[in-house]
Design a protein around this motif. Structure first.
Motif, mmCIF file in Angstrom:
data_model
loop_
_atom_site.group_PDB
_atom_site.id
_atom_site.type_symbol
_atom_site.label_atom_id
_atom_site.label_comp_id
_atom_site.label_asym_id
_atom_site.label_seq_id
_atom_site.Cartn_x
_atom_site.Cartn_y
_atom_site.Cartn_z
ATOM 1 N N MET B 1 0.973 -1.369 -0.101
ATOM 2 C CA MET B 1 0.049 0.032 -0.174
ATOM 3 C C MET B 1 1.252 0.615 0.098
ATOM 4 S SD MET B 1 -3.526 -0.529 -0.181
ATOM 5 C CE MET B 1 -3.389 -1.462 -1.160
ATOM 6 N N LYS B 2 2.114 0.953 -0.610
ATOM 7 C CA LYS B 2 2.704 2.285 0.038
ATOM 8 C C LYS B 2 2.476 2.890 -1.341
ATOM 9 C CE LYS B 2 7.070 0.306 -2.018
ATOM 10 N NZ LYS B 2 6.773 -1.382 -2.426
ATOM 11 N N ASN B 3 2.137 2.136 -2.816
ATOM 12 C CA ASN B 3 2.045 3.075 -3.771
ATOM 13 C C ASN B 3 0.820 3.819 -4.600
ATOM 14 O OD1 ASN B 3 5.055 3.145 -4.392
ATOM 15 N ND2 ASN B 3 4.163 1.284 -5.284
ATOM 16 N N ILE B 4 0.148 3.788 -2.637
ATOM 17 C CA ILE B 4 -0.708 4.780 -2.788
ATOM 18 C C ILE B 4 -1.109 5.742 -3.745
ATOM 19 C CG2 ILE B 4 -1.317 5.580 -0.719
ATOM 20 C CD1 ILE B 4 -4.646 3.739 -0.927
ATOM 21 N N TRP B 5 -0.093 6.838 -2.912
ATOM 22 C CA TRP B 5 -0.218 8.058 -3.247
ATOM 23 C C TRP B 5 -0.983 8.466 -4.716
ATOM 24 C CZ3 TRP B 5 2.488 10.795 -7.612
ATOM 25 C CH2 TRP B 5 3.080 9.822 -7.874
ATOM 26 N N TRP B 6 -0.771 7.875 -5.615
ATOM 27 C CA TRP B 6 -0.878 8.509 -6.475
ATOM 28 C C TRP B 6 -2.434 8.110 -7.266
ATOM 29 C CZ3 TRP B 6 -2.812 4.938 -11.236
ATOM 30 C CH2 TRP B 6 -2.215 3.292 -10.231
ATOM 31 N N LYS B 7 -3.127 7.312 -6.219
ATOM 32 C CA LYS B 7 -4.215 6.620 -6.696
ATOM 33 C C LYS B 7 -4.709 7.403 -6.239
ATOM 34 C CE LYS B 7 -3.824 1.820 -7.231
ATOM 35 N NZ LYS B 7 -3.414 0.891 -6.768
ATOM 36 N N ILE B 8 -4.424 8.486 -4.988
ATOM 37 C CA ILE B 8 -5.282 9.733 -3.906
ATOM 38 C C ILE B 8 -4.966 11.259 -5.051
ATOM 39 C CG2 ILE B 8 -5.553 11.138 -2.228
ATOM 40 C CD1 ILE B 8 -4.512 8.773 -1.024
ATOM 41 N N LEU B 9 -4.317 10.695 -5.513
ATOM 42 C CA LEU B 9 -4.091 11.764 -6.653
ATOM 43 C C LEU B 9 -4.742 11.879 -7.729
ATOM 44 C CD1 LEU B 9 -2.331 14.590 -7.438
ATOM 45 C CD2 LEU B 9 -0.831 12.744 -8.614
ATOM 46 N N THR B 10 -5.248 10.493 -8.389
ATOM 47 C CA THR B 10 -5.885 10.344 -9.671
ATOM 48 C C THR B 10 -7.519 10.920 -9.423
ATOM 49 O OG1 THR B 10 -4.711 9.023 -9.954
ATOM 50 C CG2 THR B 10 -6.598 9.333 -11.199
ATOM 51 N N VAL B 11 -7.797 10.976 -8.360
ATOM 52 C CA VAL B 11 -9.121 11.434 -7.710
ATOM 53 C C VAL B 11 -9.568 12.478 -7.053
ATOM 54 C CG1 VAL B 11 -10.691 10.716 -5.613
ATOM 55 C CG2 VAL B 11 -9.523 8.608 -6.549
ATOM 56 N N LEU B 12 -8.345 12.755 -6.512
ATOM 57 C CA LEU B 12 -7.814 14.148 -6.365
ATOM 58 C C LEU B 12 -8.612 15.182 -7.697
ATOM 59 C CD1 LEU B 12 -6.111 14.944 -3.264
ATOM 60 C CD2 LEU B 12 -8.569 14.838 -3.517
ATOM 61 N N LEU B 13 -7.624 14.892 -8.416
ATOM 62 C CA LEU B 13 -7.761 15.348 -9.890
ATOM 63 C C LEU B 13 -8.614 15.409 -10.431
ATOM 64 C CD1 LEU B 13 -4.548 14.495 -11.354
ATOM 65 C CD2 LEU B 13 -4.885 16.748 -10.937
ATOM 66 N N LEU B 14 -9.383 13.997 -10.558
ATOM 67 C CA LEU B 14 -10.881 13.863 -11.410
ATOM 68 C C LEU B 14 -11.405 14.874 -10.495
ATOM 69 C CD1 LEU B 14 -10.359 10.919 -12.705
ATOM 70 C CD2 LEU B 14 -10.485 12.640 -14.153
ATOM 71 N N LEU B 15 -11.461 14.766 -9.096
ATOM 72 C CA LEU B 15 -12.895 15.048 -8.574
ATOM 73 C C LEU B 15 -12.579 16.975 -8.609
ATOM 74 C CD1 LEU B 15 -13.363 13.539 -5.397
ATOM 75 C CD2 LEU B 15 -14.923 14.308 -7.017
ATOM 76 N N PHE B 16 -10.934 17.642 -9.118
ATOM 77 C CA PHE B 16 -11.298 19.148 -9.694
ATOM 78 C C PHE B 16 -11.706 19.484 -10.978
ATOM 79 C CE2 PHE B 16 -8.268 21.755 -11.422
ATOM 80 C CZ PHE B 16 -8.359 23.059 -10.353
ATOM 81 N N THR B 17 -11.292 18.267 -11.729
ATOM 82 C CA THR B 17 -10.921 18.142 -13.163
ATOM 83 C C THR B 17 -13.015 18.411 -12.981
ATOM 84 O OG1 THR B 17 -9.680 17.531 -13.605
ATOM 85 C CG2 THR B 17 -11.791 17.622 -15.431
ATOM 86 N N VAL B 18 -13.796 17.264 -12.552
ATOM 87 C CA VAL B 18 -15.311 17.852 -12.466
ATOM 88 C C VAL B 18 -16.037 18.851 -12.171
ATOM 89 C CG1 VAL B 18 -17.581 16.599 -12.335
ATOM 90 C CG2 VAL B 18 -15.643 15.089 -12.844
ATOM 91 N N PHE B 19 -15.732 19.394 -11.055
ATOM 92 C CA PHE B 19 -16.235 19.894 -10.515
ATOM 93 C C PHE B 19 -15.572 21.394 -11.087
ATOM 94 C CE2 PHE B 19 -17.160 17.484 -6.563
ATOM 95 C CZ PHE B 19 -18.499 17.976 -6.540
ATOM 96 N N ALA B 20 -14.722 22.004 -10.966
ATOM 97 C CA ALA B 20 -13.647 23.078 -11.897
ATOM 98 C C ALA B 20 -14.398 23.338 -13.536
ATOM 99 C CB ALA B 20 -12.289 22.631 -11.804
ATOM 100 N N GLY B 21 -14.244 22.041 -13.769
ATOM 101 C CA GLY B 21 -14.747 21.677 -15.603
ATOM 102 C C GLY B 21 -15.964 22.141 -15.707
ATOM 103 N N LEU B 22 -16.721 22.112 -14.187
ATOM 104 C CA LEU B 22 -18.200 22.181 -14.483
ATOM 105 C C LEU B 22 -19.027 23.724 -14.223
ATOM 106 C CD1 LEU B 22 -20.388 19.066 -14.553
ATOM 107 C CD2 LEU B 22 -20.077 20.250 -17.026
ATOM 108 N N MET B 23 -18.182 24.116 -13.124
ATOM 109 C CA MET B 23 -18.403 24.918 -12.246
ATOM 110 C C MET B 23 -17.844 26.505 -12.471
ATOM 111 S SD MET B 23 -20.984 23.546 -10.846
ATOM 112 C CE MET B 23 -21.723 24.971 -9.431
ATOM 113 N N SER B 24 -16.619 26.052 -13.513
ATOM 114 C CA SER B 24 -15.713 27.613 -13.287
ATOM 115 C C SER B 24 -15.813 28.192 -14.257
ATOM 116 C CB SER B 24 -13.875 27.075 -13.402
ATOM 117 O OG SER B 24 -14.215 26.976 -14.618
ATOM 118 N N ASP B 25 -15.602 29.483 -14.422
ATOM 119 C CA ASP B 25 -15.524 30.950 -15.808
ATOM 120 C C ASP B 25 -15.157 30.197 -16.950
ATOM 121 O OD1 ASP B 25 -17.847 32.122 -14.898
ATOM 122 O OD2 ASP B 25 -16.147 34.117 -14.401
#
Lengths: 229, 221
Positions: B1-25
Motif C-alpha cells: 500500500m505504499k504506492n497509494i499516493w498516485w491513486k489519491i492524486l487521481t481521485v483528487l484531480l478528477l474531482l477537481f476536473t469535474v467540479f471546476a470543469g462544470l462550475m468555473s468561468d
C-alpha cells in the motif's frame, strides 16, 4: 557482416526464383487472379455505366479503380503463406533465415501486384474510358500502390495464416492498416488524373515512401518472431 | 500500500476536473460558447488513449524480448482500456461536433483517423480470440500490435496535417494555444489530462492484476 549480407541476398534471389517457378507451373493461381480482375472490372462497368464520361464522375472512376486493386491485392497476397503446406514451411525453416523469406515474399508480391495493377489499369481504361491526363504520374502512383499494398499485406498474410479463420482475418487485419495508404494513393492519382502540376503530389509521394519504409523495416524486424511459431 | 499516493492524486484531480470543469468561468467565444468545457473531457481522452496504447505496444515489445504471461496480459488489458478511451473520445467528440460544426460526423480527417485507429484495435481483439494456444496467441498478437501501431502513427499525426481539418491546429484553423492561452482554461485542462490518464493507468493496473491472478488460479485448479 558483408558475408552475411551476401548470403541473405542469395537466399532472397533463390526464394524469388522458387516462387516464380511455382507460379509458372501452377498457372491456375495467376489466371484466377486475372479472371478476378477482369470480371470485377466488367461488373463495375455494367453496374455503374460509367462509359459516358462526364466531368464529375472522375472521383468515382478513380475510387473504383483503387477499390478493385485493393480487393485484388488482398486476394492475391492472402495466399502467399497459406498456400505453402506445413512440411514445406518446416523445410524452409531449417535452411533459410526468416529475414530472407519475408524480403523475398515482399519482392515477389510486389512484382505480382505490379503486373496485376498494370493489367487492371489497362483493361479498366479500355472498358470504362480513360480520363487520365498525366499518364506517367498515374503509373508512378500505381507503382507506389503495388509496393505499398504488397509490403503491408505480406506481413498481415503471415500473421493471418497462423490463425484459425485466416481469410476473414486477413480482411479485418489488413483494411485499417491499408487505409491511410489508400487515401493518399487516391489523392495522388486524382492529381495525376486532373493533370495537376507534379509538385502538388510531392507531399503524398514522400509520405507514401516513408510509410513503405516503416512497414518494410517493421516487417523485417518482426517476422522472425512470427516465423518461430 | 505504499504506492497509494498516485491513486489519491487521481481521485483528487478528477474531482477537481469535474467540479471546476462544470462550475468555473470559461471564456465566451462565438460558436463554442459553453461547449468549450468539453475541452476537459474530450481532449484528455485522446491524450490518455495515445499514452495507454503506447504502454500496450511497449509491453508487446517486452513480450517478444521476454515472453512472460505478465507482459502479455498488460499489453492486452492496455489495448482494451485504450479502446475504451478511444470510444469515449469519439462519443464526446461527436457530441461536441454536433453543437459546433453542425453534424455528428463531418468527414473530418481526424475523426476518420480515430475511427480507423479503433478498427485496428478491434481487429487486434478479434485476432487474439482466434487462437486457442496461449503462447502462440501472445506472440502473434504482440507482432500485430507493434505492426499496427507503426502503421497508426502516420495516420494520427501526419495525415490530418496534409488535408484540411476542422480540428484546431490543422488546415489554417487556429492551434490550441490561440484560445487555450486563457489561463483559467489551462488551470483545469492540465490537471484534467493528468487525471484521466492516471485513471486509465489505474484501470490497466487493476485489470491486469486481476487477470494474472485468474490465470494463476486456473493453473492450480
Amino acid at each position: 557482416m558483408r558475408k552475411i549480407n551476401a548470403v541473405l541476398f542469395k537466399e532472397i534471389l533463390y526464394l524469388i526464383q522458387k516462387d516464380l517457378v511455382l507460379e509458372w507451373r501452377q498457372k491456375y493461381a495467376f489466371n484466377g487472379m486475372l479472371l478476378y480482375v477482369g470480371s470485377t472490372v466488367f461488373v463495375c462497368y455494367l453496374s455503374f455505366g460509367l462509359r459516358q464520361f462526364s466531368d464529375d464522375s472522375g472521383p468515382i472512376w478513380n475510387a473504383l479503380l483503387w477499390i478493385i486493386l485493393l480487393f485484388t491485392s488482398v486476394n492475391a497476397i492472402a495466399k502467399s503463406f497459406m498456400q505453402e503446406n506445413r512440411g514445406r514451411l518446416l523445410y524452409f525453416y531449417s535452411i533459410v533465415s526468416p529475414q530472407g523469406i519475408i524480403l523475398a515474399k515482399i519482392v515477389y508480391n510486389t512484382l505480382l501486384m505490379l503486373l496485376l495493377a498494370l493489367i487492371c489499369f489497362v483493361f479498366y481504361a479500355f472498358v470504362l474510358g480513360n480520363p487520365v491526363q498525366d499518364i506517367p504520374m498515374f503509373l508512378l502512383s500505381l507503382l507506389l500502390g503495388a509496393v505499398g499494398f504488397s509490403t503491408s499485406l505480406t506481413m498481415i498474410s503471415g500473421i493471418a495464416s497462423k490463425a484459425a479463420n485466416s481469410s476473414t482475418l486477413m480482411a479485418i487485419l489488413s483494411f485499417p492498416v491499408i487505409v491511410p495508404m489508400l487515401l493518399m494513393l487516391i489523392k495522388m492519382s486524382k492529381n495525376a488524373m486532373d493533370g495537376l502540376d507534379r509538385g502538388a503530389s510531392l507531399d503524398e509521394l514522400l509520405t507514401l515512401l516513408a510509410i513503405n519504409m516503416i512497414v518494410v523495416t517493421v516487417s523485417y524486424i518482426l517476422f522472425p518472431y512470427l516465423w518461430r511459431s | 500500500m505504499k504506492n497509494i499516493w498516485w491513486k489519491i492524486l487521481t481521485v483528487l484531480l478528477l474531482l477537481f476536473t469535474v467540479f471546476a470543469g462544470l462550475m468555473s468561468d470559461v471564456p465566451r467565444l462565438a460558436i463554442l460558447n459553453e461547449t468549450i468545457r468539453n475541452l476537459y473531457f474530450h481532449v484528455p481522452m485522446w491524450f490518455g488513449m495515445i499514452l495507454i496504447l503506447l504502454i500496450s505496444v511497449v509491453y508487446s515489445i517486452r513480450y517478444l524480448r521476454n515472453p512472460t504471461i505478465k507482459n502479455d496480459v498488460i499489453a492486452h488489458e492496455a489495448a482494451k482500456v485504450g479502446i475504451l478511451f478511444g470510444v469515449l473520445g469519439i462519443v464526446t467528440g461527436m457530441e461536441w461536433a454536433k453543437f459546433t460544426w453542425g453534424e455528428y460526423w463531418s468527414n473530418d480527417p481526424k475523426q476518420n483517423a480515430a475511427a480507423i485507429g479503433l478498427l485496428i484495435y478491434f481487429a487486434y481483439i478479434v485476432l487474439r480470440s482466434s487462437f486457442a494456444e496461449q503462447q502462440q496467441r501472445a506472440r502473434i498478437s504482440a507482432v500485430y500490435n507493434i505492426f499496427a501501431f507503426a502503421a497508426l502513427i502516420p495516420l494520427l499525426f501526419i495525415l490530418p496535417r496534409l488535408t484540411d481539418s476542422l480540428h484546431p491546429g490543422n488546415g489554417g484553423n487556429p492551434g490550441f494555444n490561440a484560445y487555450d492561452l486563457d489561463s483559467s482554461l489551462r488551470m483545469v485542462f492540465y490537471p484534467a489530462v493528468l487525471g484521466w490518464t492516471l485513471l486509465g493507468i489505474w484501470i490497466v493496473n487493476v485489470r491486469s492484476r486481476f487477470e494474472i491472478l485468474r490465470q494463476r488460479i486456473y493453473e492450480t485448479v
